[in-house]
Motif scaffolding. Structure first.
Motif, PDB file in Angstrom:
ATOM      1  N   LEU A  85      41.603  46.817  64.522  1.00  0.00           N
ATOM      2  CA  LEU A  85      41.035  48.043  64.209  1.00  0.00           C
ATOM      3  C   LEU A  85      39.879  47.912  63.430  1.00  0.00           C
ATOM      4  O   LEU A  85      39.015  48.940  63.645  1.00  0.00           O
ATOM      5  N   GLY A  86      39.807  47.297  62.365  1.00  0.00           N
ATOM      6  CA  GLY A  86      38.622  47.126  61.439  1.00  0.00           C
ATOM      7  C   GLY A  86      37.308  46.514  62.145  1.00  0.00           C
ATOM      8  O   GLY A  86      36.313  47.076  61.864  1.00  0.00           O
ATOM      9  N   ALA A  87      37.792  45.670  63.028  1.00  0.00           N
ATOM     10  CA  ALA A  87      36.587  44.962  63.595  1.00  0.00           C
ATOM     11  C   ALA A  87      35.927  46.011  64.663  1.00  0.00           C
ATOM     12  O   ALA A  87      34.649  45.767  64.485  1.00  0.00           O
ATOM     13  N   SER A  88      36.698  46.578  65.471  1.00  0.00           N
ATOM     14  CA  SER A  88      36.217  47.923  66.285  1.00  0.00           C
ATOM     15  C   SER A  88      35.574  48.946  65.731  1.00  0.00           C
ATOM     16  O   SER A  88      34.768  49.486  66.254  1.00  0.00           O
ATOM     17  N   GLY A  89      35.718  49.263  64.391  1.00  0.00           N
ATOM     18  CA  GLY A  89      35.118  50.211  63.732  1.00  0.00           C
ATOM     19  C   GLY A  89      36.090  51.581  64.089  1.00  0.00           C
ATOM     20  O   GLY A  89      35.808  52.807  63.556  1.00  0.00           O
ATOM     21  N   LEU A  90      37.357  51.483  64.623  1.00  0.00           N
ATOM     22  CA  LEU A  90      38.333  52.451  65.095  1.00  0.00           C
ATOM     23  C   LEU A  90      39.180  53.116  63.945  1.00  0.00           C
ATOM     24  O   LEU A  90      39.438  54.062  63.491  1.00  0.00           O
ATOM     25  N   GLY A  91      39.309  51.998  62.914  1.00  0.00           N
ATOM     26  CA  GLY A  91      39.961  51.896  61.780  1.00  0.00           C
ATOM     27  C   GLY A  91      39.206  51.572  60.376  1.00  0.00           C
ATOM     28  O   GLY A  91      38.369  50.914  60.420  1.00  0.00           O
ATOM     29  N   ASP A  92      39.342  52.439  59.528  1.00  0.00           N
ATOM     30  CA  ASP A  92      38.532  52.164  58.286  1.00  0.00           C
ATOM     31  C   ASP A  92      39.709  51.381  57.237  1.00  0.00           C
ATOM     32  O   ASP A  92      40.216  52.146  56.415  1.00  0.00           O
ATOM     33  N   VAL A  94      45.999  43.997  73.400  1.00  0.00           N
ATOM     34  CA  VAL A  94      45.680  44.591  72.039  1.00  0.00           C
ATOM     35  C   VAL A  94      44.168  44.822  72.296  1.00  0.00           C
ATOM     36  O   VAL A  94      43.467  45.952  71.739  1.00  0.00           O
ATOM     37  N   SER A  95      43.128  44.023  72.744  1.00  0.00           N
ATOM     38  CA  SER A  95      41.978  44.388  73.071  1.00  0.00           C
ATOM     39  C   SER A  95      41.677  45.458  73.993  1.00  0.00           C
ATOM     40  O   SER A  95      41.065  46.148  73.815  1.00  0.00           O
ATOM     41  N   ILE A  96      42.504  45.514  74.958  1.00  0.00           N
ATOM     42  CA  ILE A  96      42.543  46.623  76.073  1.00  0.00           C
ATOM     43  C   ILE A  96      42.986  48.133  75.113  1.00  0.00           C
ATOM     44  O   ILE A  96      42.256  49.087  75.244  1.00  0.00           O
ATOM     45  N   ALA A  97      43.921  47.791  74.526  1.00  0.00           N
ATOM     46  CA  ALA A  97      44.275  49.111  73.622  1.00  0.00           C
ATOM     47  C   ALA A  97      43.138  49.516  72.616  1.00  0.00           C
ATOM     48  O   ALA A  97      42.760  50.646  72.698  1.00  0.00           O
ATOM     49  N   ILE A  98      42.262  48.594  72.028  1.00  0.00           N
ATOM     50  CA  ILE A  98      41.194  48.888  71.514  1.00  0.00           C
ATOM     51  C   ILE A  98      40.138  49.781  72.273  1.00  0.00           C
ATOM     52  O   ILE A  98      39.538  50.603  71.912  1.00  0.00           O
ATOM     53  N   ALA A  99      39.862  49.116  73.328  1.00  0.00           N
ATOM     54  CA  ALA A  99      38.992  49.689  74.591  1.00  0.00           C
ATOM     55  C   ALA A  99      39.449  51.095  74.707  1.00  0.00           C
ATOM     56  O   ALA A  99      38.421  51.930  74.630  1.00  0.00           O
ATOM     57  N   LEU A 113      47.427  41.812  63.191  1.00  0.00           N
ATOM     58  CA  LEU A 113      46.173  41.807  64.236  1.00  0.00           C
ATOM     59  C   LEU A 113      46.046  43.452  64.375  1.00  0.00           C
ATOM     60  O   LEU A 113      44.895  43.523  64.707  1.00  0.00           O
ATOM     61  N   ALA A 114      46.899  44.367  64.238  1.00  0.00           N
ATOM     62  CA  ALA A 114      46.524  45.579  64.811  1.00  0.00           C
ATOM     63  C   ALA A 114      45.225  46.048  63.619  1.00  0.00           C
ATOM     64  O   ALA A 114      44.179  46.762  63.738  1.00  0.00           O
ATOM     65  N   MET A 115      45.604  45.616  62.128  1.00  0.00           N
ATOM     66  CA  MET A 115      44.494  46.200  61.343  1.00  0.00           C
ATOM     67  C   MET A 115      43.237  45.119  61.384  1.00  0.00           C
ATOM     68  O   MET A 115      42.314  45.911  61.339  1.00  0.00           O
TER      69      MET A 115
END
Length: 348
Positions: free
Chosen positions: A166-173, A99-104, A161-163
């Motif tokens: 996404l929230g922590a990375s700033g990709l998702g609001d 999941v961390s790699i997907a966020i990256a 975990l997805a939420m």
């Protein structure tokens, strides 16, 4: 007496057993039916009342029930004893690292992802594991440490975990209230399961009941064209899950847990749960910017569920055989039911 005989009598048309014979059939068949209705008769279910509430608009409510049941399972008998290290390795290798790699990748390519694969699809497919299949496989070839690691799949089930990522990375609001709303059913299930284990037992059957209806409702929001275009990508994603996440878990088993010939069990973690098909919709409900990707991500996830359900146990068995670790153990009592019912192994 008459009612008992009626329940035990033969089925005129064995729909249920037919669906069981198809890998992940309890999720895939209703999903395809929903897609077909949406493609050829899109207004058929938009008649209001109970019909529309269940078959068209019911996905989020059914997802909530599924999340509640997942929370209750964590404190149930499947958790095992002395499996903390194994659970940690499975959770980190199967879920947190991928999941961390997907966020990256999302930070590099944006929400739309690459090659027609959105970041939403990657999170849904990489971040959910088929705990029932793991439980059945680990119960046959592993020991209590392995079956106890079932808890890891309870933690990664659903959109939490997805939420969070996404929230922590700033990709998702992701609004805080939306995240809390997604967690409330899980926390309530956790409390109910801890206070009354009888509820844990009762809720064991919830996935097999809700997944067909949830999948149908999700399918009514997907067009046939999306399924056809996303199918091939879903196949590659499914293979990637088995090779990458299963391979990481294998390495964790071999070099961190030092399980020797039994390290091949780790490949059985390289799966995507059937209820992962609901993750894109749940995330989009919290952040509407993901709505354009829900249909393709759901279709790709459904395909990946099928591919991983077939491929992961085959790869795990092959690796175990080559290492001399393919010896069968007596299953622990709590997984006997899962092994007896092939659909339980595939629904996740």
């Amino acid at each position: 007496m008459a009612e008992t005989q009626f329940r035990q009598g033969p089925s005129r048309v064995p729909f249920f057993k037919t669906m069981q014979k198809i890998p992940a059939g309890m999720m895939l068949i209703p999903l395809v039916l929903g897609v077909l209705i949406n493609s050829f008769a899109p207004d058929a279910l938009k008649i209001g009342g109970f019909t529309q509430a269940l078959f068209k608009d019911g996905a989020l409510a059914l997802i909530g029930l599924l999340i509640f049941a997942t929370g209750a399972q964590i404190t149930g008998s499947h958790s095992g004893k002395g499996a903390a290290a194994t659970t940690g390795v499975v959770l980190v290798c199967k879920t947190l690292i991928p999941v961390s790699i997907a966020i990256a990748l999302g930070l590099v390519f944006g929400l739309e992802g690459f090659l027609g694969i959105s970041i939403l699809a990657l999170l849904a497919i990489m971040g959910n594991s088929n705990g029932a299949l793991w439980l059945a496989f680990a119960g046959e070839y592993g020991d209590e440490r392995d079956t106890g690691a079932y808890v890891a799949s309870a933690f990664d089930d659903g959109p939490f975990l997805a939420m969070i990522f996404l929230g922590a990375s700033g990709l998702g609001d992701i609004p805080l209230l939306a995240l809390v709303a997604a967690l409330v059913p899980f926390v309530l299930g956790l409390i109910v399961g801890a206070v009354d284990r009888e509820w844990t037992y009762i809720l064991d059957d919830v996935p097999n009941i809700t997944i067909p209806f949830m999948s149908f409702a999700v399918g009514t929001g997907i067009s046939l064209g999306t399924v056809l275009t996303g199918g091939l990508q879903g196949v590659f994603l499914g293979i990637g899950v088995v090779v990458f996440t299963g391979g990481l878990t294998y390495l964790g088993y071999r070099f961190v847990l030092r399980r020797g010939p039994k390290s091949g069990i780790g490949f059985a973690a390289g799966t995507t749960a059937g209820n992962a098909v609901a993750v894109p919709m749940a995330v989009a409900a919290a952040d509407p910017r993901f709505l354009p990707f829900v249909a393709s991500a759901s279709a790709q996830t459904a395909t990946a569920v099928l591919v991983t359900a077939i491929l992961a146990p085959l790869v795990a068995s092959w690796v175990l055989r080559r290492a001399g670790g393919l010896t069968v153990h007596d299953p622990v009592p709590e997984i006997a039911a899962s092994k007896a019912d092939p659909e339980v192994q595939l629904a996740g």
